[in-house]
Motif scaffolding. Structure first.
Motif, short mmCIF file in Angstrom:
data_model
loop_
_atom_site.label_atom_id
_atom_site.label_comp_id
_atom_site.label_asym_id
_atom_site.label_seq_id
_atom_site.Cartn_x
_atom_site.Cartn_y
_atom_site.Cartn_z
N ASP A 1 31.36 13.50 22.20
CA ASP A 1 30.16 13.20 21.41
C ASP A 1 29.15 14.32 21.56
O ASP A 1 29.18 15.08 22.52
CB ASP A 1 29.58 11.86 21.86
N HIS A 2 28.27 14.41 20.55
CA HIS A 2 27.23 15.44 20.59
C HIS A 2 26.32 15.19 21.78
O HIS A 2 25.96 14.05 22.06
CB HIS A 2 26.40 15.41 19.32
N ALA A 3 25.95 16.27 22.45
CA ALA A 3 25.00 16.17 23.56
C ALA A 3 23.98 17.28 23.41
O ALA A 3 24.23 18.28 22.74
CB ALA A 3 25.72 16.29 24.89
N GLY A 4 22.82 17.11 24.03
CA GLY A 4 21.81 18.16 23.99
C GLY A 4 20.78 17.90 22.91
O GLY A 4 20.28 16.79 22.80
N ASP A 5 20.52 18.93 22.13
CA ASP A 5 19.46 18.90 21.11
C ASP A 5 19.48 17.60 20.30
O ASP A 5 20.39 17.35 19.53
CB ASP A 5 19.65 20.10 20.18
N LEU A 6 18.45 16.79 20.53
CA LEU A 6 18.47 15.44 19.97
C LEU A 6 18.35 15.39 18.46
O LEU A 6 18.60 14.37 17.85
CB LEU A 6 17.37 14.61 20.62
N ARG A 7 17.97 16.52 17.86
CA ARG A 7 17.86 16.49 16.40
C ARG A 7 19.23 16.52 15.74
O ARG A 7 19.38 16.21 14.59
CB ARG A 7 17.04 17.69 15.91
N ILE A 8 20.26 16.94 16.49
CA ILE A 8 21.58 17.06 15.89
C ILE A 8 22.38 15.78 16.08
O ILE A 8 22.71 15.39 17.20
CB ILE A 8 22.35 18.27 16.47
N ALA A 9 22.66 15.12 14.99
CA ALA A 9 23.64 14.04 14.96
C ALA A 9 23.52 13.06 16.13
O ALA A 9 24.48 12.79 16.83
CB ALA A 9 25.04 14.64 14.92
N LYS A 10 22.35 12.52 16.35
CA LYS A 10 22.15 11.51 17.38
C LYS A 10 22.78 11.91 18.72
O LYS A 10 23.63 11.21 19.27
CB LYS A 10 22.73 10.16 16.93
N SER A 11 22.38 13.05 19.21
CA SER A 11 22.98 13.55 20.44
C SER A 11 22.67 12.67 21.64
O SER A 11 21.64 11.99 21.68
CB SER A 11 22.47 14.96 20.72
N MET A 12 23.55 12.74 22.64
CA MET A 12 23.34 11.98 23.88
C MET A 12 22.41 12.75 24.80
O MET A 12 22.50 13.97 24.91
CB MET A 12 24.67 11.80 24.61
N ASP A 13 21.52 12.02 25.49
CA ASP A 13 20.76 12.65 26.56
C ASP A 13 21.51 12.41 27.88
O ASP A 13 22.59 11.81 27.88
CB ASP A 13 19.32 12.11 26.61
N GLU A 14 20.92 12.87 28.96
CA GLU A 14 21.60 12.80 30.26
C GLU A 14 22.02 11.38 30.62
O GLU A 14 23.13 11.13 31.08
CB GLU A 14 20.66 13.37 31.33
N LYS A 15 21.11 10.44 30.34
CA LYS A 15 21.35 9.04 30.70
C LYS A 15 22.56 8.49 29.92
O LYS A 15 23.44 7.84 30.49
CB LYS A 15 20.08 8.25 30.38
N ARG A 16 22.59 8.80 28.62
CA ARG A 16 23.70 8.31 27.78
C ARG A 16 25.03 8.92 28.23
O ARG A 16 26.07 8.25 28.20
CB ARG A 16 23.47 8.69 26.31
N ILE A 17 25.00 10.18 28.61
CA ILE A 17 26.24 10.82 29.06
C ILE A 17 26.78 10.09 30.29
O ILE A 17 27.97 9.81 30.39
CB ILE A 17 26.00 12.32 29.38
N LYS A 18 25.87 9.73 31.20
CA LYS A 18 26.28 8.99 32.41
C LYS A 18 26.86 7.62 32.03
O LYS A 18 27.88 7.20 32.58
CB LYS A 18 25.07 8.81 33.34
N ALA B 1 30.27 8.07 30.70
CA ALA B 1 31.23 8.34 31.77
C ALA B 1 31.68 7.03 32.42
O ALA B 1 32.87 6.81 32.66
CB ALA B 1 30.60 9.26 32.81
N GLU B 2 30.71 6.15 32.66
CA GLU B 2 31.02 4.84 33.25
C GLU B 2 31.96 4.05 32.36
O GLU B 2 32.95 3.48 32.81
CB GLU B 2 29.72 4.04 33.44
N GLU B 3 31.64 4.02 31.08
CA GLU B 3 32.45 3.23 30.14
C GLU B 3 33.89 3.75 30.11
O GLU B 3 34.84 2.97 30.08
CB GLU B 3 31.84 3.24 28.73
N ILE B 4 34.04 5.07 30.11
CA ILE B 4 35.39 5.65 30.08
C ILE B 4 36.15 5.30 31.36
O ILE B 4 37.32 4.94 31.33
CB ILE B 4 35.32 7.17 29.85
#
Ligand code: DGT
Ligand code: CA
Ligand code: CA
Ligand code: ZN
Length: 564
Positions: A368-385, A388-391
């Motif tokens: 999934d997109h991460a980083g710059d939040l303007r691009i395609a609903k990117s994940m921030d650090e919290k969402r990435i974590k 990871a848990e869900e996977i």
């Protein structure tokens, strides 16, 4: 021969300037376009012999247009033309291809009814909405409906997946009435865009087959052995009825490409044969024709895969019995770029994983997109974590799931996600999503810097091109290939039909340079995981063998490859 391209671009500029209401200039461009079209020599030759000065000497071409022609000859495109097309918010080129519609009327149609292209135009005319507009009447509405067919017939190309699913529909509808059926043409060659679909059949029952075929679209031409209809997407489908003893020769002929055919026919002639869509003939006797293999084999050639038939060395290789063993359509063991509802994808992680498992994959990478939040609903650090848990807790057996992310390569080549987060991921895919207009050198520096990043494993859609919409940015490929090998950062063939990036020629150059590639779909839904075969088609057009494509290896080996 660049004359047609140059004339087309100049003419479109003339249209664009008219639509914008600019005075005088449109006529100058139209005159130059006509003049180039009527040249008896190749404009490229003229330029190579006499430079810009010689272009200037062509009637109707002045200094300023000569410079533009030079740019087209050198680069195959024109910045000024691209800019004009971007400025006008509707597809004026498509609309003006309808006979009787000029810049004024196209402007009115857009302003009053929001018409952007042929589909909108057809609908408005059918709904009777055009007759009421100023400058239009019932008669012009009828004319639009009459002429729109031709406009569709003119150069209307569609993406590979559109044509592919249309062809699937045709196949399903008529298959049961045919003893032999093959889809030929550009679709069989897996070209990125398709002008029309070519179907060859030997009927079991001709009248039933023809009747059922005709139900699929609007009749364009109906003859004894060739019928053309227009399909839903606006492209045509040619049906050709072929005798079994000619089927292979017809398939060879109608698969093309034209350049390939011209060379093969020349070869046949040099060996004392005559090759046509009816067979390979010695004097009057047919010596081959039932199968393609028979035809090529009589000519002393291996059978080249359709995807390779572009006259790019395959004819020589087939004669020397040195054709590569292309990667097969079932060789891929997993997909390393897809999106879920953690960013701009439609499906859940589980949905994607189950689909991948159903497809027989050994592994799936979620990016999934991460980083710059303007691009395609990117994940921030919290969402990435959270992801990871869900996977970790997913619990789908029989398939391995890798946790990756698609991060953005910024203007200076740095990434917009900090290392300490990247470190936690199984792998990182980095792509350029902004600032496309740097120079070739700047773009290359930027990309190479990202490739040198110790966390980046894959470069997504490396040139940013969009098929039928925009060409990609220029790169210094020698440097990019070297960086790929030096850093174990791999380039991708993005299989998404709008992208198919690397292109066939770029991918072939990469393979020749010794680079290994990934083929990933960039799926944003479960069904789009099926785009893999378009990427494989592209790889085959690039002469890729199994060893050239990384995601044909096992999960264990993949993990080693992703360690930098
Ligand atoms: P498309 O439809 O524009 O995407 O591309 P193709 O390659 O399917 O072209 P199409 O449909 O016009 O013709 C199908 C094949 O028939 C083409 O690949 C090669 C063969 N063919 C057509 N016209 C000629 C020709 O003038 N000379 C030769 N040698 N072959 C031709
Ligand atoms: Ca075709
Ligand atoms: Ca055709
Ligand atoms: Zn995306």
């Amino acid at each position: 021969m660049k004359n047609a391209l140059v004339a087309k671009i100049l003419r479109e500029i003339s249209y664009a300037l008219e639509v914008k209401g600019v005075e005088f200039k449109p006529r100058a461009y139209a005159r130059a376009a006509r003049s180039i079209e009527n040249l008896s020599r190749d404009v490229t030759d003229i330029y190579e012999e006499g430079g810009k000065k010689a272009l200037d000497d062509i009637p109707g071409v002045g200094k300023s247009i000569a410079a533009k022609i030079e740019e087209i000859i050198k680069t195959g495109r024109l910045e000024y033309h691209d800019e004009l097309i971007d400025e006008i918010p509707f597809n004026f080129i498509e609309l003006m291809s309808v006979q009787g519609l000029g810049p004024e009327s196209v402007k009115t149609l857009h302003k009053e009814l929001g018409i952007k292209g042929l589909k909108d135009l057809e609908k408005a005319a059918k709904d009777g909405k055009i007759r009421g507009l100023e400058g239009f009447g019932e008669k012009s509405e009828d004319n639009i409906l009459k002429n729109i067919k031709q406009a569709y017939d003119k150069k209307r190309r569609v993406l590979l997946n559109t044509a592919s699913s249309e062809a699937m529909g045709v196949r399903e509808q008529i298959e049961s009435y045919a003893s032999k059926l093959e889809v030929a043409g550009s679709l069989r060659r897996m070209k990125e865009t398709i002008g029309d679909i070519d179907v060859l059949v030997t009927p079991k029952n001709k009248s039933e087959l023809v009747e059922s075929f005709m139900k699929l679209g609007e009749k364009v031409v109906k003859g004894e052995t060739k019928i053309t209809i227009r399909l839903e997407s606006g492209i045509n489908c040619d049906l050709r009825i072929v005798e079994p003893e000619s089927f292979g020769a017809a398939l060879q002929y109608f698969t093309g490409s034209k350049d390939h055919n011209v060379q093969v026919r020349r070869l046949a002639k040099s060996k004392g044969y005559k090759l046509s869509e009816y067979g390979l003939f010695k004097d009057e006797e047919r010596v081959a024709g039932r199968t393609e293999k028979e035809v090529y084999s009589k000519l002393g050639m291996q059978l080249p895969a359709p995807e390779m038939r572009l006259n790019r060395g395959e004819i020589e290789a087939a004669q020397e019995k040195k054709l590569p063993r292309l990667v097969s359509y079932d060789a891929v063991k997993g997909d390393l770029q897809c999106h879920t509802n953690y960013s701009d994808g439609e499906a859940t992680i589980k949905g994607m994983v189950l689909k991948a498992k159903e497809m027989g994959y050994e592994y799936l990478g979620i990016t999934d997109h991460a980083g710059d939040l303007r691009i395609a609903k990117s994940m921030d650090e919290k969402r990435i974590k959270e992801q990871a848990e869900e996977i970790k807790k997913l619990g789908v057996k029989g398939i391995k799931v890798l946790h990756g992310a698609e991060v953005n390569i910024q203007e200076d080549g740095s990434l917009d996600v900090p290392d300490k987060i990247l470190e936690e991921l199984d792998y990182v895919l980095a792509s350029i999503h902004s600032k496309f207009t740097l120079t070739k050198k700047e773009m290359t520096d930027r990309l190479v810097k990202a490739m040198e990043n110790p966390y980046v494993n894959i470069i997504g859609h490396p040139t940013g091109r969009k098929v039928l919409m925009k060409t990609g940015y220029d790169l210094d490929w020698d440097r990019v290939f070297q960086a790929s090998k030096d850093n174990n950062t791999y380039l991708e063939i993005n299989a998404y039909p709008e992208r198919l990036d690397l292109s066939d020629t770029n991918a072939r150059a990469a393979i020749s340079a010794g680079c290994k590639l990934f083929i990933n779909t960039d799926a944003h839904s479960t069904s789009q995981l099926g785009f893999m075969r378009f990427g494989l088609g592209q790889a085959r057009r690039a002469w890729a063998e199994t060893k050239d494509i990384i995601n044909t290896i096992s999960y264990e080996s993949l993990l080693k490859k992703l360690k930098k």
